[in-house]
Motif scaffolding. Structure first.
Motif, PDB file in Angstrom:
ATOM      1  N   VAL A  73       0.851  -1.187   0.000  1.00 12.04           N
ATOM      2  CA  VAL A  73       0.000   0.000   0.000  1.00 12.04           C
ATOM      3  C   VAL A  73       0.892   1.246   0.000  1.00 12.04           C
ATOM      4  CG1 VAL A  73      -1.769   1.285   1.288  1.00 12.04           C
ATOM      5  CG2 VAL A  73      -1.798  -1.223   1.280  1.00 12.04           C
ATOM      6  N   PRO A  74       0.958   1.977  -1.118  1.00 16.31           N
ATOM      7  CA  PRO A  74       1.848   3.150  -1.152  1.00 16.31           C
ATOM      8  C   PRO A  74       1.251   4.364  -0.455  1.00 16.31           C
ATOM      9  CG  PRO A  74       0.764   2.868  -3.276  1.00 16.31           C
ATOM     10  CD  PRO A  74       0.296   1.730  -2.412  1.00 16.31           C
ATOM     11  N   VAL A  75       2.100   5.090   0.254  1.00 15.25           N
ATOM     12  CA  VAL A  75       1.715   6.390   0.824  1.00 15.25           C
ATOM     13  C   VAL A  75       2.499   7.419   0.008  1.00 15.25           C
ATOM     14  CG1 VAL A  75       1.720   7.851   2.881  1.00 15.25           C
ATOM     15  CG2 VAL A  75       1.436   5.379   3.119  1.00 15.25           C
ATOM     16  N   PHE A  76       1.800   8.198  -0.807  1.00 16.23           N
ATOM     17  CA  PHE A  76       2.496   9.153  -1.687  1.00 16.23           C
ATOM     18  C   PHE A  76       2.866  10.410  -0.910  1.00 16.23           C
ATOM     19  CE2 PHE A  76      -0.287   6.650  -4.512  1.00 16.23           C
ATOM     20  CZ  PHE A  76       0.699   6.094  -5.298  1.00 16.23           C
ATOM     21  N   LEU A  77       4.079  10.881  -1.109  1.00 13.85           N
ATOM     22  CA  LEU A  77       4.522  12.109  -0.439  1.00 13.85           C
ATOM     23  C   LEU A  77       4.877  13.166  -1.476  1.00 13.85           C
ATOM     24  CD1 LEU A  77       6.928  10.726   2.345  1.00 13.85           C
ATOM     25  CD2 LEU A  77       4.483  11.170   2.509  1.00 13.85           C
ATOM     26  N   SER A  78       4.481  14.402  -1.159  1.00 11.82           N
ATOM     27  CA  SER A  78       4.799  15.497  -2.076  1.00 11.82           C
ATOM     28  C   SER A  78       6.272  15.894  -1.883  1.00 11.82           C
ATOM     29  CB  SER A  78       3.915  16.697  -1.763  1.00 11.82           C
ATOM     30  OG  SER A  78       4.292  17.207  -0.495  1.00 11.82           O
ATOM     31  N   LYS A 121      -0.643  10.964   7.972  1.00  9.52           N
ATOM     32  CA  LYS A 121      -0.966  10.483   6.629  1.00  9.52           C
ATOM     33  C   LYS A 121      -0.842   8.949   6.568  1.00  9.52           C
ATOM     34  CE  LYS A 121      -0.101  12.232   2.010  1.00  9.52           C
ATOM     35  NZ  LYS A 121       0.677  13.168   1.200  1.00  9.52           N
ATOM     36  N   PHE A 122       0.194   8.435   7.213  1.00 10.05           N
ATOM     37  CA  PHE A 122       0.367   6.978   7.286  1.00 10.05           C
ATOM     38  C   PHE A 122      -0.813   6.368   8.054  1.00 10.05           C
ATOM     39  CE2 PHE A 122       4.483   5.245   5.803  1.00 10.05           C
ATOM     40  CZ  PHE A 122       5.094   6.402   5.351  1.00 10.05           C
ATOM     41  N   ALA A 123      -1.191   7.015   9.164  1.00 14.24           N
ATOM     42  CA  ALA A 123      -2.319   6.495   9.964  1.00 14.24           C
ATOM     43  C   ALA A 123      -3.578   6.471   9.101  1.00 14.24           C
ATOM     44  CB  ALA A 123      -2.528   7.368  11.199  1.00 14.24           C
ATOM     45  N   ASP A 124      -3.787   7.536   8.320  1.00 13.22           N
ATOM     46  CA  ASP A 124      -4.987   7.612   7.466  1.00 13.22           C
ATOM     47  C   ASP A 124      -4.966   6.540   6.379  1.00 13.22           C
ATOM     48  OD1 ASP A 124      -5.693   9.765   8.987  1.00 13.22           O
ATOM     49  OD2 ASP A 124      -5.063  11.284   7.526  1.00 13.22           O
ATOM     50  N   ALA A 125      -3.764   6.151   5.961  1.00 13.80           N
ATOM     51  CA  ALA A 125      -3.685   5.097   4.938  1.00 13.80           C
ATOM     52  C   ALA A 125      -3.990   3.727   5.545  1.00 13.80           C
ATOM     53  CB  ALA A 125      -2.288   5.097   4.315  1.00 13.80           C
ATOM     54  N   ILE A 126      -3.689   3.584   6.825  1.00 17.89           N
ATOM     55  CA  ILE A 126      -3.899   2.282   7.486  1.00 17.89           C
ATOM     56  C   ILE A 126      -5.371   2.097   7.865  1.00 17.89           C
ATOM     57  CG2 ILE A 126      -3.322   0.944   9.570  1.00 17.89           C
ATOM     58  CD1 ILE A 126      -0.567   2.456   9.455  1.00 17.89           C
ATOM     59  N   LYS A 127      -6.002   3.201   8.287  1.00 16.30           N
ATOM     60  CA  LYS A 127      -7.366   3.140   8.830  1.00 16.30           C
ATOM     61  C   LYS A 127      -8.344   2.352   7.946  1.00 16.30           C
ATOM     62  CE  LYS A 127     -10.613   6.165  11.139  1.00 16.30           C
ATOM     63  NZ  LYS A 127     -10.925   7.548  11.479  1.00 16.30           N
ATOM     64  N   PRO A 128      -8.451   2.669   6.649  1.00 15.62           N
ATOM     65  CA  PRO A 128      -9.455   1.965   5.846  1.00 15.62           C
ATOM     66  C   PRO A 128      -9.131   0.500   5.572  1.00 15.62           C
ATOM     67  CG  PRO A 128      -8.213   3.500   4.476  1.00 15.62           C
ATOM     68  CD  PRO A 128      -7.785   3.724   5.873  1.00 15.62           C
ATOM     69  N   ILE A 129      -7.883   0.108   5.737  1.00 15.79           N
ATOM     70  CA  ILE A 129      -7.557  -1.295   5.396  1.00 15.79           C
ATOM     71  C   ILE A 129      -7.510  -2.196   6.630  1.00 15.79           C
ATOM     72  CG2 ILE A 129      -6.281  -0.714   3.267  1.00 15.79           C
ATOM     73  CD1 ILE A 129      -3.691  -1.243   4.919  1.00 15.79           C
ATOM     74  N   LEU A 130      -7.529  -1.586   7.809  1.00 21.36           N
ATOM     75  CA  LEU A 130      -7.349  -2.361   9.040  1.00 21.36           C
ATOM     76  C   LEU A 130      -8.578  -3.217   9.350  1.00 21.36           C
ATOM     77  CD1 LEU A 130      -5.095  -2.588  11.169  1.00 21.36           C
ATOM     78  CD2 LEU A 130      -6.324  -0.908  12.527  1.00 21.36           C
ATOM     79  N   GLN A 131      -8.332  -4.498   9.637  1.00 24.17           N
ATOM     80  CA  GLN A 131      -9.425  -5.401  10.024  1.00 24.17           C
ATOM     81  C   GLN A 131      -9.254  -5.778  11.497  1.00 24.17           C
ATOM     82  OE1 GLN A 131      -9.198  -8.586   7.147  1.00 24.17           O
ATOM     83  NE2 GLN A 131      -9.501  -7.164   5.437  1.00 24.17           N
ATOM     84  N   PRO A 132     -10.354  -6.199  12.144  1.00 20.89           N
ATOM     85  CA  PRO A 132     -10.323  -6.371  13.600  1.00 20.89           C
ATOM     86  C   PRO A 132      -9.177  -7.231  14.156  1.00 20.89           C
ATOM     87  CG  PRO A 132     -12.547  -6.602  12.776  1.00 20.89           C
ATOM     88  CD  PRO A 132     -11.678  -6.443  11.580  1.00 20.89           C
ATOM     89  N   ASP A 133      -8.813  -8.337  13.492  1.00 27.41           N
ATOM     90  CA  ASP A 133      -7.793  -9.207  14.084  1.00 27.41           C
ATOM     91  C   ASP A 133      -6.384  -8.948  13.584  1.00 27.41           C
ATOM     92  OD1 ASP A 133      -9.245 -10.459  15.900  1.00 27.41           O
ATOM     93  OD2 ASP A 133      -9.736 -12.208  14.669  1.00 27.41           O
ATOM     94  N   ASP A 134      -6.190  -7.894  12.813  1.00 29.85           N
ATOM     95  CA  ASP A 134      -4.864  -7.613  12.262  1.00 29.85           C
ATOM     96  C   ASP A 134      -3.876  -7.234  13.364  1.00 29.85           C
ATOM     97  OD1 ASP A 134      -5.759  -8.013   9.715  1.00 29.85           O
ATOM     98  OD2 ASP A 134      -5.930  -5.879   9.205  1.00 29.85           O
ATOM     99  N   LEU A 135      -2.622  -7.558  13.078  1.00 31.55           N
ATOM    100  CA  LEU A 135      -1.550  -7.150  13.982  1.00 31.55           C
ATOM    101  C   LEU A 135      -0.682  -6.150  13.206  1.00 31.55           C
ATOM    102  CD1 LEU A 135       0.424  -9.828  15.914  1.00 31.55           C
ATOM    103  CD2 LEU A 135       1.647  -8.321  14.397  1.00 31.55           C
ATOM    104  N   VAL A 136      -0.372  -5.017  13.817  1.00 32.87           N
ATOM    105  CA  VAL A 136       0.380  -3.977  13.104  1.00 32.87           C
ATOM    106  C   VAL A 136       1.815  -3.938  13.636  1.00 32.87           C
ATOM    107  CG1 VAL A 136       0.485  -1.503  12.550  1.00 32.87           C
ATOM    108  CG2 VAL A 136      -1.735  -2.609  12.882  1.00 32.87           C
ATOM    109  N   TRP A 137       2.779  -3.832  12.722  1.00 32.99           N
ATOM    110  CA  TRP A 137       4.183  -3.725  13.140  1.00 32.99           C
ATOM    111  C   TRP A 137       4.808  -2.497  12.464  1.00 32.99           C
ATOM    112  CZ3 TRP A 137       8.569  -7.959  12.308  1.00 32.99           C
ATOM    113  CH2 TRP A 137       9.665  -7.611  13.098  1.00 32.99           C
ATOM    114  N   VAL A 138       5.057  -1.465  13.269  1.00 31.16           N
ATOM    115  CA  VAL A 138       5.604  -0.195  12.763  1.00 31.16           C
ATOM    116  C   VAL A 138       7.132  -0.199  12.924  1.00 31.16           C
ATOM    117  CG1 VAL A 138       5.590   2.324  13.062  1.00 31.16           C
ATOM    118  CG2 VAL A 138       3.496   1.004  13.498  1.00 31.16           C
ATOM    119  N   HIS A 139       7.831   0.300  11.883  1.00 34.25           N
ATOM    120  CA  HIS A 139       9.294   0.296  11.929  1.00 34.25           C
ATOM    121  C   HIS A 139       9.915   1.681  11.904  1.00 34.25           C
ATOM    122  CE1 HIS A 139       9.946  -4.031  11.361  1.00 34.25           C
ATOM    123  NE2 HIS A 139       8.729  -3.963  10.870  1.00 34.25           N
ATOM    124  N   ASP A 140      10.796   1.883  12.823  1.00 29.69           N
ATOM    125  CA  ASP A 140      11.850   2.901  12.787  1.00 29.69           C
ATOM    126  C   ASP A 140      11.464   4.347  13.074  1.00 29.69           C
ATOM    127  OD1 ASP A 140      14.508   2.951  12.915  1.00 29.69           O
ATOM    128  OD2 ASP A 140      14.919   2.622  10.810  1.00 29.69           O
TER     129      ASP A 140
END
Ligand code: G6P
Length: 473
Positions: A73-78, A121-140
């Motif tokens: 899922v790409p997050v486009f940056l200006s 912006k990253f949070a907004d990209a994750i919100k619509p795709i997140l499902q109840p049992d998903d596990l999220v791993w954020v890096h760096d």
């Protein structure tokens, strides 16, 4: 158990826009390799920036459509966001500061604002795709605010955070005006991981001294939540380097690298061109080595590979100039028609070339002034799986030194000592080379990158199940 959502600043793929068209290039970093070799029973989605600015909406749509097939899922940056968030707060504020280069830390509110906005912006990209049992791993370090931002809209989601760079001593961290916000952002996670015990200890100290959060038996209490804070040293894909599939007919420089090593001994040095890597000090140590031990003139070369990195940031450009000057000075003073002391390249190597270079190198000299882990040191050891010959000179300041204590450990600021250690490495007898290599190889074989990723995720999964059982009670 749902899917695993990996979030990192960079996607494992870079998209380059040329005019109205575009092309893909894979960026095979350690993280991409590690996550690819992970337990496949988990479906995976990877959220991140595709590495360059894409201006045309039509291309953005096409890219979105193409990448989603591969779970990306790409997050486009200006351009502005790249300048202020990536080059700015990430690489002119956090990066130098956390590596103890406080003289380079830039304090700019517009950098900070962009950092917060892009994390959102990253949070907004994750919100619509997140499902109840998903596990999220954020890096760096580019995404330190993200765990708390995700927790805002998904309080029950299991969130992990891993810091790939050092976490500095509290005395350094406290200097940042944004220290509380950064800490609070990370504390949104259920599990927080570091490469070394030292980084973890500094983080726990900051959490206590800034927020009064207490730590007991590996758990940090933040309000009603218990956060697991632990050490997960990242490994490499050992087999890939131990038994590389070298393409003998590849159209690259592998053959020339072999030729280079035919009648002289090779010291290899490979890093991104970054001021944290201690490149000038390493070059000076090599210069001093030839001055003090002239019998090696004509017999040993330093192959210095500096991989272009963050070249829009001023300090990186200045460093490039000073390395160019230093190498020029030494080569012109000591070089001859049939020998150059330093073989210097400013480019990246493909896997074929890299493996060949590791194989022919008698010594690897990896002497960063500060480094979260350093995987190149580990790759060099793995590449010697068959021969067991070779010596690693490693900085005490690299996270990897905690595991690779059978390397020749040096203080990267101590140029006199480093010159001496180069001579010691060249004179080391075969038995000693073998036992040192074997000790480190056994460790790296076991604690490989698959082990790293699986341990982190299994531990997070266990916490999530405990939490769910508790909620259902
Ligand atoms: C370090 C950081 C990574 C980063 C990498 C390359 O290893 O910990 O997060 O991706 O350098 O840097 P770049 O700025 O090119 O992504």
């Amino acid at each position: 158990m749902g899917r695993i959502i990996i979030v990192s600043n960079r996607l494992p793929i870079t998209i380059h826009q040329n005019g109205t068209g575009f092309s893909y290039r894979s960026s095979a970093g350690g993280l991409a390799t590690g996550l690819n070799s992970m337990d496949r029973s988990l479906e995976r989605v990877w959220v991140g920036w595709p590495g360059e600015e894409i201006t045309l909406p039509a291309i953005q749509e096409q890219v979105l459509e193409d990448l989603i097939q591969d779970g990306l899922v790409p997050v486009f940056l200006s351009k502005k966001e790249i300048e202020l968030y990536y080059e700015g707060f990430s690489n002119k504020t956090i990066w130098p500061h956390f590596h103890y280069f406080t003289q380079y830390t830039t304090y700019q509110d517009d950098y900070w604002e962009a950092y917060s906005l892009v994390n959102q912006k990253f949070a907004d990209a994750i919100k619509p795709i997140l499902q109840p049992d998903d596990l999220v791993w954020v890096h760096d370090y580019q995404l330190m605010l993200l765990p708390a931002m995700i927790r805002e809209f998904a309080p029950q989601t299991s969130i992990g955070f891993f810091l790939h760079i050092p976490f500095p001593s509290y005395e350094i961290f406290r200097v940042l005006p944004w220290r509380e916000a950064l800490l609070k952002g990370v504390l949104g996670a259920d599990q927080i991981g570091f490469h070394t015990f030292g980084y973890m200890r500094h983080f726990l100290s900051a959490a206590y001294r800034l927020g009064g959060y207490e730590h007991l038996y590996g758990k940090l209490r933040v309000g009603h939540r218990l956060i697991n804070v632990d050490v997960f040293p990242m490994g490499i894909d050992y087999e890939k380097y131990a038994h590389p599939e070298i393409d003998l007919y590849a159209n690259d420089d592998s053959f020339k690298i072999k030729q280079l090593a035919r009648n002289k001994r090779i010291i290899v040095s490979i890093d991104r061109l970054d001021y944290t890597k201690g490149i000038p000090q390493r070059i000076k140590a090599f210069e001093q080595f030839i001055e003090r031990y002239p019998e090696y003139i004509g017999k040993v070369s330093l192959v210095l590979i500096a991989v272009p990195s963050r070249s829009n940031v001023d300090n990186y450009r200045k460093l490039k100039q000073s390395i160019d000057t230093l190498v020029g000075k030494i080569n012109s003073a000591y070089g001859s028609f049939d020998w150059m002391p330093i073989q210097y390249l400013y480019r990246s190597l493909n896997f074929n070339e890299l493996s060949t270079l590791y194989q022919v190198a008698d010594i690897a000299m990896i002497t960063p002034l500060r480094d979260g882990m350093n995987l190149v040191a580990k790759e060099y050891i793995a590449a010697k799986d068959e021969t067991k010959r070779g010596v690693l000179i490693l900085s005490e300041m690299a996270g990897a030194a905690n595991e690779l204590s059978s390397a020749l450990l040096v203080n990267p600021h101590d140029i006199n000592k480093m010159a001496e250690v180069i001579q010691q490495a060249l004179e080391m007898n075969e038995n000693e080379q073998v036992w040192r290599m074997e000790t480190m190889q056994q460790h790296l074989k076991r604690y490989n990158v698959r082990h790293w990723a699986n341990t982190f995720v299994q531990e997070q999964k266990r916490l999530m199940e405990q939490q769910q059982a508790f909620n259902n009670m």
